[in-house]
Design an enzyme around this catalytic site. Structure first.
Site, PDB file in Angstrom:
ATOM      1  N   ILE A  93     -97.743 -49.868  33.431  1.00 21.39           N
ATOM      2  CA  ILE A  93     -99.090 -49.837  32.870  1.00 21.39           C
ATOM      3  C   ILE A  93     -99.891 -48.800  33.643  1.00 21.39           C
ATOM      4  CG2 ILE A  93    -101.237 -51.146  32.630  1.00 21.39           C
ATOM      5  CD1 ILE A  93     -99.510 -53.597  32.022  1.00 21.39           C
ATOM      6  N   HIS A 138     -93.825 -46.781  20.982  1.00 20.53           N
ATOM      7  CA  HIS A 138     -93.807 -48.226  21.198  1.00 20.53           C
ATOM      8  C   HIS A 138     -92.906 -48.855  20.137  1.00 20.53           C
ATOM      9  CE1 HIS A 138     -95.198 -52.122  22.509  1.00 20.53           C
ATOM     10  NE2 HIS A 138     -95.323 -52.460  21.247  1.00 20.53           N
ATOM     11  N   GLN A 190     -84.270 -44.958  14.838  1.00 18.57           N
ATOM     12  CA  GLN A 190     -85.412 -44.333  14.153  1.00 18.57           C
ATOM     13  C   GLN A 190     -86.360 -43.656  15.146  1.00 18.57           C
ATOM     14  OE1 GLN A 190     -85.790 -44.086  10.746  1.00 18.57           O
ATOM     15  NE2 GLN A 190     -83.685 -44.793  10.913  1.00 18.57           N
ATOM     16  N   LEU A 197    -103.903 -50.882  26.205  1.00 15.12           N
ATOM     17  CA  LEU A 197    -102.440 -50.842  26.107  1.00 15.12           C
ATOM     18  C   LEU A 197    -101.970 -50.817  24.645  1.00 15.12           C
ATOM     19  CD1 LEU A 197     -99.765 -51.095  27.793  1.00 15.12           C
ATOM     20  CD2 LEU A 197     -99.866 -53.535  27.264  1.00 15.12           C
ATOM     21  N   ASN A 202     -97.150 -41.737  23.493  1.00 11.74           N
ATOM     22  CA  ASN A 202     -96.242 -42.838  23.810  1.00 11.74           C
ATOM     23  C   ASN A 202     -95.494 -43.235  22.553  1.00 11.74           C
ATOM     24  OD1 ASN A 202     -95.109 -44.998  25.399  1.00 11.74           O
ATOM     25  ND2 ASN A 202     -96.498 -46.410  24.360  1.00 11.74           N
TER      26      ASN A 202
HETATM   27  C1  GAR Z   1     -87.707 -47.560  23.573  1.00 13.76           C
HETATM   28  O1  GAR Z   1     -87.336 -48.497  22.586  1.00 13.76           O
HETATM   29  C2  GAR Z   1     -89.214 -47.446  23.637  1.00 13.76           C
HETATM   30  O2  GAR Z   1     -89.844 -47.570  22.392  1.00 13.76           O
HETATM   31  C3  GAR Z   1     -89.542 -48.613  24.526  1.00 13.76           C
HETATM   32  O3  GAR Z   1     -88.542 -48.633  25.510  1.00 13.76           O
HETATM   33  C4  GAR Z   1     -87.348 -48.078  24.964  1.00 13.76           C
HETATM   34  C5  GAR Z   1     -86.900 -46.957  25.877  1.00 13.76           C
HETATM   35  O4  GAR Z   1     -85.656 -46.470  25.513  1.00 13.76           O
HETATM   36  N1  GAR Z   1     -90.847 -48.463  25.101  1.00 13.76           N
HETATM   37  C6  GAR Z   1     -91.626 -49.494  25.420  1.00 13.76           C
HETATM   38  O5  GAR Z   1     -91.294 -50.638  25.291  1.00 13.76           O
HETATM   39  C7  GAR Z   1     -92.975 -49.093  25.994  1.00 13.76           C
HETATM   40  N2  GAR Z   1     -93.807 -50.249  26.150  1.00 13.76           N
HETATM   41  P1  GAR Z   1     -85.157 -45.067  26.081  1.00 13.76           P
HETATM   42  O6  GAR Z   1     -85.346 -45.100  27.607  1.00 13.76           O
HETATM   43  O7  GAR Z   1     -83.706 -45.018  25.724  1.00 13.76           O
HETATM   44  O8  GAR Z   1     -85.956 -43.982  25.432  1.00 13.76           O
END
Ligand code: GAR
Length: 195
Positions: free
Chosen positions: A96, A113, A177, A148, A111
């Site tokens: 955060i 999410h 996706q 957030l 970002n």
């Molecule tokens: C992804 O699914 C992203 O959307 C999520 O973490 C994963 C990271 O995967 N992000 C969050 O949850 C942010 N709050 P990656 O390291 O393989 O890109």
């Protein structure tokens, strides 16, 4: 050349998708932009090796080595600013951020999410979507604001939630996706920034 700095905490598959898109799409020539650095708050983040293999500078900044969130963010900002970034991209960066950090990069901080925001900000998005009986789930690319998982939505992708889905199987479908929409949204955003 406009520098992009990407922040990761884990596998970095979204970062890798952006790096590959930048290579294949010739962002250096077409967008006057390149991924200049990948920063991680975890030394064991698997994405670091991928970045190094692609000739990108990497840096680890362990948040546990800092007494407060403010101290960590100050050090992180100093490290990011060494690259004078046009754009800072959060890609699975699981910290955060302080309001000071967000304000410092206002208008150049993105970002992704793993939910269809504004549904399910925060953690455990896939299990929460299943528990809520959602028929569809997805991912959202958005600008980062002090609140957030809020901020202007730039792109979304939708996937079905299947009857036998677990949080893991749904996460995998959504992640596929994410790898499509995040590089596209970053390129689109760069086109809208002063070059
Ligand atoms: C992804 O699914 C992203 O959307 C999520 O973490 C994963 C990271 O995967 N992000 C969050 O949850 C942010 N709050 P990656 O390291 O393989 O890109």
């Amino acid at each position: 050349m406009r520098n992009i700095v990407i922040l990761i905490s884990g596998s970095g598959s979204n970062m890798a998708a952006i790096v590959r898109a930048a290579e294949r799409g010739h962002w250096a020539q077409r967008l006057n932009a390149r991924v200049a650095a990948v920063l991680s708050n975890r030394a064991d983040a698997p994405g670091l090796a991928f970045a190094q293999d692609h000739g990108i500078a990497t840096q680890v900044l362990d948040h546990k080595a800092f007494a407060s969130r403010e101290d960590f963010d100050a050090a992180l900002m100093a490290e990011i600013d060494r690259h004078a970034p046009a754009l800072v991209v959060l890609a699975g960066f699981m910290r955060i951020l302080t309001p000071g950090f967000v304000a410092h990069y206002a208008g150049r901080l993105l970002n992704i999410h793993p939910s269809l925001l504004p549904a399910f900000p925060g953690l455990n998005t896939h299990q929460r979507a299943i528990d809520a009986g959602c028929r569809f789930a997805g991912a959202t690319v958005h600008q980062v604001t002090a609140e957030l998982d809020h901020g202007t939505i730039l792109a979304q992708a939708v996937v079905p939630v299947l009857a036998d889905d677990t949080a893991d199987s749904l996460a995998e479908r959504v992640l596929g996706q994410e790898h499509i929409i995040y590089p596209r949204a970053v390129a689109e955003f760069l086109r809208g920034l002063p070059s």
